[in-house]
Structure formats: C-alpha cells, structure tokens
Design a protein around this motif. Structure first.
Motif, PDB file in Angstrom:
ATOM      1  N   SER A  55       0.759  -1.396  -0.005  1.00  0.00           N
ATOM      2  CA  SER A  55      -0.056   0.004  -0.061  1.00  0.00           C
ATOM      3  C   SER A  55       0.788   1.289  -0.017  1.00  0.00           C
ATOM      4  N   ASN A  56       2.281   1.077  -0.474  1.00  0.00           N
ATOM      5  CA  ASN A  56       3.185   2.282  -0.355  1.00  0.00           C
ATOM      6  C   ASN A  56       2.702   3.194  -1.395  1.00  0.00           C
ATOM      7  N   ALA A  57       2.519   4.439  -1.184  1.00  0.00           N
ATOM      8  CA  ALA A  57       2.090   5.333  -2.240  1.00  0.00           C
ATOM      9  C   ALA A  57       3.549   5.737  -3.235  1.00  0.00           C
ATOM     10  N   ASN A  58       4.482   5.559  -2.587  1.00  0.00           N
ATOM     11  CA  ASN A  58       5.643   5.969  -3.258  1.00  0.00           C
ATOM     12  C   ASN A  58       6.523   4.931  -3.979  1.00  0.00           C
ATOM     13  N   LEU A  59       5.853   3.652  -3.897  1.00  0.00           N
ATOM     14  CA  LEU A  59       6.465   2.358  -4.874  1.00  0.00           C
ATOM     15  C   LEU A  59       5.433   1.800  -5.606  1.00  0.00           C
ATOM     16  N   ILE A  60       6.003   1.680  -7.026  1.00  0.00           N
ATOM     17  CA  ILE A  60       4.989   0.981  -7.895  1.00  0.00           C
ATOM     18  C   ILE A  60       6.029  -0.270  -8.375  1.00  0.00           C
ATOM     19  N   VAL A  61       5.252  -1.353  -8.278  1.00  0.00           N
ATOM     20  CA  VAL A  61       6.131  -2.802  -8.618  1.00  0.00           C
ATOM     21  C   VAL A  61       5.669  -3.497  -9.985  1.00  0.00           C
ATOM     22  N   ILE A  62       6.370  -3.535 -10.877  1.00  0.00           N
ATOM     23  CA  ILE A  62       5.931  -4.290 -12.095  1.00  0.00           C
ATOM     24  C   ILE A  62       6.534  -5.574 -12.313  1.00  0.00           C
ATOM     25  N   ASP A  63       5.940  -6.400 -12.326  1.00  0.00           N
ATOM     26  CA  ASP A  63       6.468  -8.004 -12.532  1.00  0.00           C
ATOM     27  C   ASP A  63       5.383  -8.862 -13.568  1.00  0.00           C
ATOM     28  N   VAL A  64       6.030 -10.014 -13.735  1.00  0.00           N
ATOM     29  CA  VAL A  64       5.172 -10.872 -14.731  1.00  0.00           C
ATOM     30  C   VAL A  64       4.215 -11.499 -13.768  1.00  0.00           C
ATOM     31  N   ASN A  65       2.904 -11.429 -14.160  1.00  0.00           N
ATOM     32  CA  ASN A  65       1.728 -12.074 -13.155  1.00  0.00           C
ATOM     33  C   ASN A  65       2.083 -13.476 -13.344  1.00  0.00           C
ATOM     34  N   PHE A  66       1.624 -14.137 -12.038  1.00  0.00           N
ATOM     35  CA  PHE A  66       1.682 -15.721 -12.187  1.00  0.00           C
ATOM     36  C   PHE A  66       0.861 -16.283 -13.251  1.00  0.00           C
TER      37      PHE A  66
END
Length: 310
Positions: free
Chosen positions: A86-97
């Motif tokens: 829920s951190n507003a200063n971090l967006i994580v992009i990764d391949v979905n399962f």
C-alpha cells in the motif's frame, strides 16, 4: 522456515558494497533516475532494490534504515506499507503468475498512476522486476515513460543476465551485481542458520548456484516431502520429470533448465564425442524452448530417454 521474498527481507547479506554505493550517490544528489541492476537470478538484486528504496523513503522516519547493520527496521512505516503493498511511493511491475510476459496494460496502468499527483514530497520509485519478461509492446510503452520521466520519479529495472532490447538498457545506468561462490555459500548459511552440507546432497550443489536458487530448491523439497540429502542430481531430475513438477511450478521449471545444463557440465569430466554433441543439441533445444515458448514436455522426455536412461 519462513517464506523469504525480496520485499520482506529485513537483513541484506553480501551486497553491502552495492547498497553503500547507491546511498553515496543519493546523498551527493547524483543518483541517476533510471538504473539497471543486472546479474544472476537469485543473488539478491531485488532485495538490494527494496533495501535502497526503504533507506530513501524512511530517511525522515523515527524507525529509519540502519546503515551500519544494513538492516530494515520492522517498525518502519515504509516497510509496513511496502509489506502490505500500500506504499504510495512505490509501484512494482512484474510478470503476473501463470503469464508468460508483462502485459502492455500493466505499463499503461503504470503511466496512468505516474501522471497522478503525489501524496507527499518523497521520491517515487518504479521497480520493474524480471525485465526479460517484457514483450515488444510492453517494452515500447515503457520506453516512452523512461525517456522523459516526471520529476522525482526513479526507475529501478532488474535484469537476470538475459538478452533484452538494447533500446531499453541504453536508457539506464547499469550496475552489475555479482557474488563469488564463497559469498553465496556464506549467504545461504545465514539464511538457513546451518551449514548447507546438512541440507542438500553435495551432488546437487552447482558452483554457479545463487542463494535464491538454493532457497527455492529447499522450499520445493519441503513442499513435496523430498529429502535432498538422499537425492543425487540424476535422481532429482528424474523425479521432476516423472511427477511433472515443471508443469506445476514455474520457478521449478526455470531451475530445471539450469539443472539440465549443470548435469551436462558434470558429465564433462569424462566427456565423449557423443555426449559433447548431445550437450550442444540440448543447449540449443533449451534456448529455443525458452525463446519461442515451445512445448517443454517433449524436451524433458527426450532428455530423460537420451541422457538419464542412456
């Protein structure tokens, strides 16, 4: 043994010098806003990224990052919000399962979020893990936002020593992350609290292993009730094929490819012309299977018949 993921590891092992360099750049206001952390999968690149992000975002907090011990304070509000995503200063992009690539819609959603007003004056981080899973469309979409990022936005891309489009890597400052075999062993012993020789048959330990690979192997064995002390490499490979574990576990499939290459390297000590030819043949089959998403079942069955039972 608790599940270890890059975002929940409080202690950083073996990568102190790399974190110190990132912190030095940040303190001197010369930290680049687009960096690439490249190196073998499982050595801790993502963990390093999370520790640096925690350091930056917790600077003004009561429970800030401990730079002497290279340790995240579990009471840190930054850590807690990263933990529950829920951190507003971090967006994580990764391949979905169960997906083969990062979808272009994930990048479009990222761009939409970056165009929104920030909740505070802290830097905003975009962590793109496993960039080899970006397809052409998602790569092109990411390139656009990388060229002219909004103010106070920092991109950290993770590359597992795979071939990616040079147009992507050329826009980032590349930090090469590596560990010696001795450093890997030390980290593994820290993670498990005991010597690796007490957990895994020595025949299964690849000189090129990473701490993450060993951890996943042990967790896999725990899940299915296998005793890794009683299994040599050949028996382990046969079990994976017989029980179709590569179909059930995407991480195990990735590791299985590496174990096949490891098996051939072990055969090299008494190599024959026929084995050498088969080694080259299967290496190409593995490469083609990964690149073109071919049916791996035929590859593994052929490997068992030709090599393990040959």
């Amino acid at each position: 043994m608790s599940e270890l993921e890059p975002f929940n590891q409080l202690k950083l092992f073996g990568l102190d010098k790399h974190l110190s360099e990132l912190i030095r750049l940040h303190k001197n206001n010369i930290y680049p806003n687009k960096i690439l952390l490249s190196g073998q999968k499982g050595i801790g690149k993502s963990t390093l990224a999370y520790h640096f992000i925690n350091y930056v975002l917790s600077e003004e907090e009561k429970y800030k990052y401990n730079t002497e011990k290279f340790e995240i304070n579990p009471e840190s509000s930054t850590f807690k919000t990263i933990l529950n995503k829920s951190n507003a200063n971090l967006i994580v992009i990764d391949v979905n399962f169960n997906k083969k690539s990062v979808d272009v819609n994930q990048i479009r959603e990222l761009i939409k979020n970056l165009n929104k007003s920030s909740f505070n004056d802290k830097p905003r981080f975009v962590l793109v893990d496993n960039i080899e899973f970006l397809n052409v469309n998602s790569t092109n979409a990411l390139l656009k936002v990388l060229e002219e990022p909004n103010k106070n936005i920092h991109f950290i891309l993770i590359n597992n020593n795979k071939n990616v489009l040079p147009t992507l890597t050329s826009r980032c400052i590349n930090f090469k992350i590596n560990l010696t075999n001795k450093e890997c062993l030390k980290i593994v012993n820290h993670l498990f609290g005991e010597e690796l020789d007490n957990l895994i048959n020595n025949d299964l330990i690849d000189y090129y292993f990473s701490p993450g690979n060993v951890f996943r192997m042990i967790k896999f064995a725990e899940q299915y009730g296998y005793d890794l002390l009683d299994l040599d490499l050949k028996k382990f490979l046969k079990i994976i094929i017989k029980e179709n574990h590569y179909k059930k576990d995407p991480i195990m499939k990735y590791m299985f490819f590496n174990l096949i290459e490891f098996y051939f390297r072990k055969l090299n000590s008494s190599i024959s012309t026929s084995i050498s030819e088969k080694y080259s043949y299967f290496l190409k089959r593995i490469s083609d299977t990964k690149t073109f998403n071919l049916d791996e079942e035929l590859l593994f069955m052929e490997f068992e018949e030709e090599i393990l039972n040959g």
